[in-house]
Design an enzyme around this catalytic site. Structure first.
Site, PDB file in Angstrom:
ATOM      1  N   HIS A 116      -9.638 -30.124  45.789  1.00  0.00           N
ATOM      2  CA  HIS A 116     -10.795 -30.688  45.345  1.00  0.00           C
ATOM      3  C   HIS A 116     -11.854 -31.108  46.521  1.00  0.00           C
ATOM      4  O   HIS A 116     -12.723 -31.631  45.976  1.00  0.00           O
ATOM      5  CB  HIS A 116     -10.571 -31.919  44.722  1.00  0.00           C
ATOM      6  CG  HIS A 116      -9.270 -32.020  43.700  1.00  0.00           C
ATOM      7  ND1 HIS A 116      -9.121 -31.096  42.632  1.00  0.00           N
ATOM      8  CD2 HIS A 116      -7.862 -32.178  43.922  1.00  0.00           C
ATOM      9  CE1 HIS A 116      -8.047 -31.085  42.116  1.00  0.00           C
ATOM     10  NE2 HIS A 116      -6.955 -31.835  42.858  1.00  0.00           N
ATOM     11  N   ARG A 164     -10.098 -34.769  40.157  1.00  0.00           N
ATOM     12  CA  ARG A 164      -8.990 -33.692  39.913  1.00  0.00           C
ATOM     13  C   ARG A 164      -9.775 -32.567  39.057  1.00  0.00           C
ATOM     14  O   ARG A 164      -9.202 -31.547  38.976  1.00  0.00           O
ATOM     15  CB  ARG A 164      -7.705 -33.955  39.659  1.00  0.00           C
ATOM     16  CG  ARG A 164      -7.018 -34.742  40.707  1.00  0.00           C
ATOM     17  CD  ARG A 164      -5.498 -34.996  40.188  1.00  0.00           C
ATOM     18  NE  ARG A 164      -4.858 -36.198  40.880  1.00  0.00           N
ATOM     19  CZ  ARG A 164      -4.598 -36.273  41.921  1.00  0.00           C
ATOM     20  NH1 ARG A 164      -4.451 -35.285  42.584  1.00  0.00           N
ATOM     21  NH2 ARG A 164      -4.016 -37.591  42.564  1.00  0.00           N
ATOM     22  N   TYR A 223       5.251 -34.212  38.477  1.00  0.00           N
ATOM     23  CA  TYR A 223       5.211 -32.882  38.895  1.00  0.00           C
ATOM     24  C   TYR A 223       6.820 -32.424  38.635  1.00  0.00           C
ATOM     25  O   TYR A 223       7.102 -31.299  38.883  1.00  0.00           O
ATOM     26  CB  TYR A 223       5.079 -32.814  40.543  1.00  0.00           C
ATOM     27  CG  TYR A 223       3.800 -33.469  40.897  1.00  0.00           C
ATOM     28  CD1 TYR A 223       2.680 -32.387  40.585  1.00  0.00           C
ATOM     29  CD2 TYR A 223       3.421 -34.520  41.621  1.00  0.00           C
ATOM     30  CE1 TYR A 223       1.358 -32.542  40.934  1.00  0.00           C
ATOM     31  CE2 TYR A 223       2.008 -34.680  41.973  1.00  0.00           C
ATOM     32  CZ  TYR A 223       1.087 -33.818  41.630  1.00  0.00           C
ATOM     33  OH  TYR A 223      -0.149 -34.319  41.853  1.00  0.00           O
ATOM     34  N   SER A 263       0.483 -29.580  37.504  1.00  0.00           N
ATOM     35  CA  SER A 263      -0.065 -30.486  36.626  1.00  0.00           C
ATOM     36  C   SER A 263      -1.254 -30.164  35.786  1.00  0.00           C
ATOM     37  O   SER A 263      -1.934 -29.148  36.703  1.00  0.00           O
ATOM     38  CB  SER A 263      -0.246 -32.083  37.174  1.00  0.00           C
ATOM     39  OG  SER A 263      -1.392 -31.842  38.048  1.00  0.00           O
ATOM     40  N   ASP A 293     -14.036 -20.920  51.345  1.00  0.00           N
ATOM     41  CA  ASP A 293     -14.595 -19.885  52.027  1.00  0.00           C
ATOM     42  C   ASP A 293     -13.488 -18.766  52.791  1.00  0.00           C
ATOM     43  O   ASP A 293     -13.680 -17.674  52.597  1.00  0.00           O
ATOM     44  CB  ASP A 293     -15.186 -20.470  53.568  1.00  0.00           C
ATOM     45  CG  ASP A 293     -16.602 -21.215  53.043  1.00  0.00           C
ATOM     46  OD1 ASP A 293     -16.912 -21.002  51.908  1.00  0.00           O
ATOM     47  OD2 ASP A 293     -16.905 -21.777  53.962  1.00  0.00           O
ATOM     48  N   HIS A 302      -1.565 -25.085  39.340  1.00  0.00           N
ATOM     49  CA  HIS A 302      -1.226 -26.287  39.697  1.00  0.00           C
ATOM     50  C   HIS A 302      -0.226 -26.638  38.744  1.00  0.00           C
ATOM     51  O   HIS A 302      -0.099 -25.986  37.380  1.00  0.00           O
ATOM     52  CB  HIS A 302      -2.676 -27.256  39.311  1.00  0.00           C
ATOM     53  CG  HIS A 302      -3.666 -27.034  40.008  1.00  0.00           C
ATOM     54  ND1 HIS A 302      -3.584 -27.467  41.462  1.00  0.00           N
ATOM     55  CD2 HIS A 302      -4.912 -26.108  39.949  1.00  0.00           C
ATOM     56  CE1 HIS A 302      -4.955 -26.979  42.080  1.00  0.00           C
ATOM     57  NE2 HIS A 302      -5.365 -26.229  41.343  1.00  0.00           N
ATOM     58  N   ASN A 362      -1.080 -22.759  45.458  1.00  0.00           N
ATOM     59  CA  ASN A 362      -1.635 -24.233  44.992  1.00  0.00           C
ATOM     60  C   ASN A 362      -1.896 -24.840  46.057  1.00  0.00           C
ATOM     61  O   ASN A 362      -1.372 -25.187  47.069  1.00  0.00           O
ATOM     62  CB  ASN A 362      -0.092 -24.734  44.503  1.00  0.00           C
ATOM     63  CG  ASN A 362      -0.211 -26.149  43.947  1.00  0.00           C
ATOM     64  OD1 ASN A 362      -1.461 -26.605  43.984  1.00  0.00           O
ATOM     65  ND2 ASN A 362       0.644 -26.637  43.121  1.00  0.00           N
TER      66      ASN A 362
HETATM   67  C1  DQA Z   1      -1.561 -30.258  42.214  1.00  0.00           C
HETATM   68  C2  DQA Z   1      -2.824 -31.077  41.940  1.00  0.00           C
HETATM   69  C3  DQA Z   1      -3.535 -31.595  42.781  1.00  0.00           C
HETATM   70  O1  DQA Z   1      -4.358 -32.537  42.405  1.00  0.00           O
HETATM   71  C4  DQA Z   1      -2.417 -32.585  43.784  1.00  0.00           C
HETATM   72  O2  DQA Z   1      -3.488 -33.046  44.790  1.00  0.00           O
HETATM   73  C5  DQA Z   1      -1.539 -31.788  44.101  1.00  0.00           C
HETATM   74  C6  DQA Z   1      -0.801 -30.851  43.157  1.00  0.00           C
HETATM   75  C7  DQA Z   1      -0.687 -29.611  41.155  1.00  0.00           C
HETATM   76  O3  DQA Z   1       0.219 -28.648  41.468  1.00  0.00           O
HETATM   77  O4  DQA Z   1      -0.724 -30.199  40.072  1.00  0.00           O
HETATM   78  O5  DQA Z   1      -0.784 -32.073  45.315  1.00  0.00           O
HETATM   79  O6  DQA Z   1      -1.987 -29.175  43.045  1.00  0.00           O
END
Ligand code: DQA
Length: 142
Positions: A78, A109, A22, A100, A85, A98, A72
């Site tokens: 997931h 993911r 991250y 990542s 909703d 996101h 985010n």
């Molecule tokens: C995330 C990706 C998600 O899978 C993960 O659980 C996160 C960060 C991202 O910003 O890359 O908490 O949302």
């Protein structure tokens, strides 16, 4: 233009949380980067670890007639039918972001419950993804 930047669980730990995935920027860095890049945007920034609080912020965005939400949802991306909703229930456009590349990581993911009810998803561009989402909303509201 009024935008809500909404971050979900564990994103308060940005900067120290799995920095190889991250990065080293904190959530405060993200906020100050956005404020200085877009001085004319009226931002609210919120981070919550709980699903219910995130839903409340989405409902508030609807009531306050914001122009958009940069969202985010963290790990709830997931799993959360309730957040999906909530996004589907409001008439405020939402862009999922996101840091990542969720499609290049673990299988679980790769699926977002929330992206199908969003305008779109930005994934894997680090904190730049937030900036691109804001630029999208600026263009959309021209
Ligand atoms: C995330 C990706 C998600 O899978 C993960 O659980 C996160 C960060 C991202 O910003 O890359 O908490 O949302």
């Amino acid at each position: 233009m009024k935008l809500l930047v909404l971050n979900g669980p564990n994103l308060n730990l940005l900067g120290t949380r799995e920095p190889d995935v991250y990065g080293h920027e904190t959530l405060d860095d993200v906020e100050s980067g956005l404020r200085s890049a877009f001085p004319d945007v009226d931002f609210s920034f919120r981070q919550e670890n709980g699903e219910g609080a995130l839903i409340d912020h989405l409902h508030t965005a609807h009531r306050r007639e914001l122009n958009g939400v940069v969202f985010n949802p963290g790990g709830y991306t997931h799993t959360s039918v309730a957040l999906r909703d909530a996004v589907a229930s409001i008439d405020v456009p939402v862009v999922e972001v996101h840091l990542s590349n969720v499609h290049a990581r673990e299988d679980f993911r790769r699926t977002s419950r929330i992206a199908p009810v969003c305008i779109g998803q930005i994934s894997g561009l680090g904190t730049r993804g937030y900036h691109l989402a804001v630029r999208y909303f600026l263009k959309r509201n021209e």
